[in-house]
Design an enzyme around this catalytic site. Structure first.
Site, short mmCIF file in Angstrom:
data_model
loop_
_atom_site.label_atom_id
_atom_site.label_comp_id
_atom_site.label_asym_id
_atom_site.label_seq_id
_atom_site.Cartn_x
_atom_site.Cartn_y
_atom_site.Cartn_z
N ASP A 1 -15.89 12.18 4.57
CA ASP A 1 -15.63 12.61 3.23
C ASP A 1 -14.39 13.23 3.30
OD1 ASP A 1 -15.73 13.24 0.55
OD2 ASP A 1 -17.28 14.47 0.58
N ALA B 1 -7.81 7.11 -2.39
CA ALA B 1 -7.51 7.91 -3.84
C ALA B 1 -8.67 7.43 -4.67
CB ALA B 1 -6.18 7.12 -4.06
N THR C 1 -8.68 5.86 -7.64
CA THR C 1 -7.90 4.72 -8.54
C THR C 1 -8.06 4.23 -9.94
OG1 THR C 1 -8.46 3.03 -7.10
CG2 THR C 1 -6.62 4.22 -6.30
N ASP D 1 3.66 4.96 -10.04
CA ASP D 1 4.90 4.95 -11.07
C ASP D 1 4.27 5.78 -12.23
OD1 ASP D 1 2.68 2.88 -11.15
OD2 ASP D 1 3.77 1.78 -12.61
N TYR E 1 -4.92 10.44 -14.23
CA TYR E 1 -4.60 10.00 -13.19
C TYR E 1 -3.27 10.28 -12.44
CZ TYR E 1 -3.44 6.25 -9.40
OH TYR E 1 -2.92 5.58 -8.30
N TRP F 1 1.45 -1.17 -9.73
CA TRP F 1 1.04 -2.45 -9.91
C TRP F 1 0.55 -2.90 -8.61
CZ3 TRP F 1 3.30 -5.32 -14.63
CH2 TRP F 1 3.55 -4.29 -15.86
N1 LIG Z 1 -3.74 0.06 -7.27
C1 LIG Z 1 -2.83 0.36 -7.84
O1 LIG Z 1 -2.34 -0.45 -8.82
C2 LIG Z 1 -1.65 1.57 -7.29
C3 LIG Z 1 -0.30 1.67 -8.06
C4 LIG Z 1 0.33 2.73 -7.53
C5 LIG Z 1 -0.05 3.65 -6.74
N2 LIG Z 1 -1.27 3.48 -5.92
C6 LIG Z 1 -1.61 4.25 -4.99
O2 LIG Z 1 -1.60 3.58 -3.81
C7 LIG Z 1 -2.87 3.88 -2.85
C8 LIG Z 1 -3.69 2.90 -2.58
O3 LIG Z 1 -4.40 2.43 -3.62
P1 LIG Z 1 -5.41 1.33 -3.61
O4 LIG Z 1 -5.36 0.54 -4.80
O5 LIG Z 1 -5.26 0.43 -2.37
O6 LIG Z 1 -6.79 2.41 -3.61
P2 LIG Z 1 -8.41 1.64 -3.41
O7 LIG Z 1 -8.48 -0.04 -3.19
O8 LIG Z 1 -9.23 2.26 -4.44
O9 LIG Z 1 -8.80 2.21 -1.84
C9 LIG Z 1 -8.76 3.53 -1.67
C10 LIG Z 1 -10.03 3.92 -0.77
O10 LIG Z 1 -10.22 5.14 -0.48
C11 LIG Z 1 -11.41 5.36 -0.49
N3 LIG Z 1 -12.18 6.86 -1.00
C12 LIG Z 1 -12.07 7.25 -2.14
N4 LIG Z 1 -12.57 8.33 -2.04
C13 LIG Z 1 -12.92 8.82 -0.89
C14 LIG Z 1 -13.47 9.97 -0.08
N5 LIG Z 1 -14.13 10.88 -0.72
N6 LIG Z 1 -13.63 9.98 1.23
C15 LIG Z 1 -13.19 8.67 1.86
N7 LIG Z 1 -12.75 7.85 1.28
C16 LIG Z 1 -12.27 7.63 0.05
C17 LIG Z 1 -12.06 4.40 -0.94
O11 LIG Z 1 -13.51 4.10 -0.86
P3 LIG Z 1 -14.30 3.44 -2.16
O12 LIG Z 1 -13.87 2.20 -2.55
O13 LIG Z 1 -15.79 3.24 -1.77
O14 LIG Z 1 -14.46 4.46 -3.45
C18 LIG Z 1 -11.36 3.14 -1.13
O15 LIG Z 1 -11.80 2.51 0.14
C19 LIG Z 1 -3.38 5.27 -3.58
O16 LIG Z 1 -2.74 6.35 -3.26
C20 LIG Z 1 -2.93 5.03 -5.01
O17 LIG Z 1 -3.07 6.13 -5.89
C21 LIG Z 1 -2.25 2.44 -6.40
#
Ligand SMILES: NC(=O)c1ccc[n+]([C@@H]2O[C@H](COP(=O)([O-])OP(=O)(O)OC[C@H]3O[C@@H](n4cnc5c(N)ncnc54)[C@H](OP(=O)(O)O)[C@@H]3O)[C@@H](O)[C@H]2O)c1
Length: 300
Positions: free
Chosen positions: A35, A59, A61, A101, A124, A149
């Site tokens: 965690d 994160a 997200t 972004d 966010y 995105w």
């Molecule tokens: N998605 C987008 O469009 C986007 C755009 C710009 C930037 N980003 C950034 O890029 C990065 C990756 O994003 P992503 O979309 O790949 O994220 P994601 O698919 O939501 O993956 C995040 C991972 O973190 C885990 N997590 C969350 N809370 C946790 C905790 N307390 N302890 C341990 N693990 C935890 C989640 O587990 P659970 O799924 O079980 O909660 C999930 O496996 C992030 O920093 C995000 O802010 C994303």
């Protein structure tokens, strides 16, 4: 190098795990193993594993949910970054962290550079910006990558959502009475055309991260697939590539959707620094989308 990858089961995390494992020894940890909100658990993991690099791909997200789950959102997107940065500073490990972004307000008329003024317009974005600031204050050995995105094989994303809706509409076309189908207007999808950005395939982002590690890059970098579009243009392209020619995509405005969180109208990130540092660039978003669709077929 030995890398501790937090959030390795997430959309980006899973692509980072497979790409970086080609060259490095990567230990992944996600919710089942750690965690990350617990400073002690982070500290112990970093102490026990003693990685050269800690990558934080974890994160909170869900952009709309952040508006009401403010505390949890800040705990994961901001406080965690401080904990990791502090733990790494003591042990001199390097940190790679991701931001968005959505730290910008979307009023710029040209692509955002790394040192442009941030001014988030949703919770966010605020939480991610506080995470950035913590990283910059508590670490002197970090790589902060802003991206936008995202879509990837192992996560809920826009491409998948559009295809799921398109598949459902195709099913209706085949099976329901024509009159009912016409009344429901099943062959249209409404998608916003007043938000412009750069769709980015997580597999391409993972390769860009590998390159930045190879170049020993530090500081803030913007990394996306090349080019830009509106969500509406993106949806049209997705449907065309997937062969759903008969579905019409109706352009609508963001305020018609009444979503809890506001989104920036314009959030293109300048890739100049990445190009200058690595001597390379990413592929255009249209080609990345084709790769994703091929890769998803191989998975199924
Ligand atoms: N998605 C987008 O469009 C986007 C755009 C710009 C930037 N980003 C950034 O890029 C990065 C990756 O994003 P992503 O979309 O790949 O994220 P994601 O698919 O939501 O993956 C995040 C991972 O973190 C885990 N997590 C969350 N809370 C946790 C905790 N307390 N302890 C341990 N693990 C935890 C989640 O587990 P659970 O799924 O079980 O909660 C999930 O496996 C992030 O920093 C995000 O802010 C994303």
């Amino acid at each position: 190098m030995k890398i501790l990858l937090l959030g390795h089961k997430g959309m980006l995390g899973s692509d980072l795990l497979s790409r970086l494992s080609e060259e490095h020894y990567v230990i992944g940890m996600d919710k089942e193993e750690i965690d990350i909100v617990s400073a002690d658990e982070c500290n112990n993991a970093i102490k026990d594993i003693a990685p050269d690099i800690v990558i934080n791909a974890a994160a909170y997200t869900n952009v709309d949910a952040c508006e009401t789950a403010r505390e949890e959102c800040f705990a994961v997107n901001a406080e965690v970054v401080k904990n990791i940065a502090e733990a790494c500073r003591n042990k001199k490990n390097r940190i790679i962290h991701f931001s968005t972004d959505y730290v910008f307000d979307g009023t710029a008329g040209e692509p955002y550079k790394e040192d442009d003024q941030c001014n988030p317009i949703n919770v966010y974005g605020e939480s991610k910006l506080v995470g950035e600031r913590y990283l910059q204050s508590f670490s002197d050995n970090y790589l902060l990558i802003r991206t936008s995105w995202l879509y990837g094989i192992n996560g809920k994303n826009f491409v998948q959502a559009i295809l799921t809706k398109a598949n459902a509409k195709n099913f209706i076309d085949d099976t329901m009475a024509k009159a009912k189908a016409k009344a429901d207007n099943p062959s249209t999808l409404s998608v916003v055309d007043d938000q412009i950005g750069s769709p980015t395939y997580t597999k391409d982002l993972a390769s860009a991260v590998a390159l930045l590690i190879e170049k020993n890059a530090r500081g803030i970098f913007h990394v996306t697939n090349r080019g830009s579009c509106s969500w509406h243009q993106f949806a049209v392209k997705i449907l065309k590539e997937a062969g759903f020619d008969k579905i019409e995509v109706i352009p609508i405005k963001s305020n018609e959707l009444k979503r809890p969180a506001m989104r920036p109208a314009y959030s293109i990130l300048s890739m100049q620094k990445f190009i200058q540092t690595t001597g390379k660039t990413t592929q255009p978003w249209q080609l990345a989308l084709q790769d994703y669709l091929k890769d998803s077929k191989l998975q199924n």
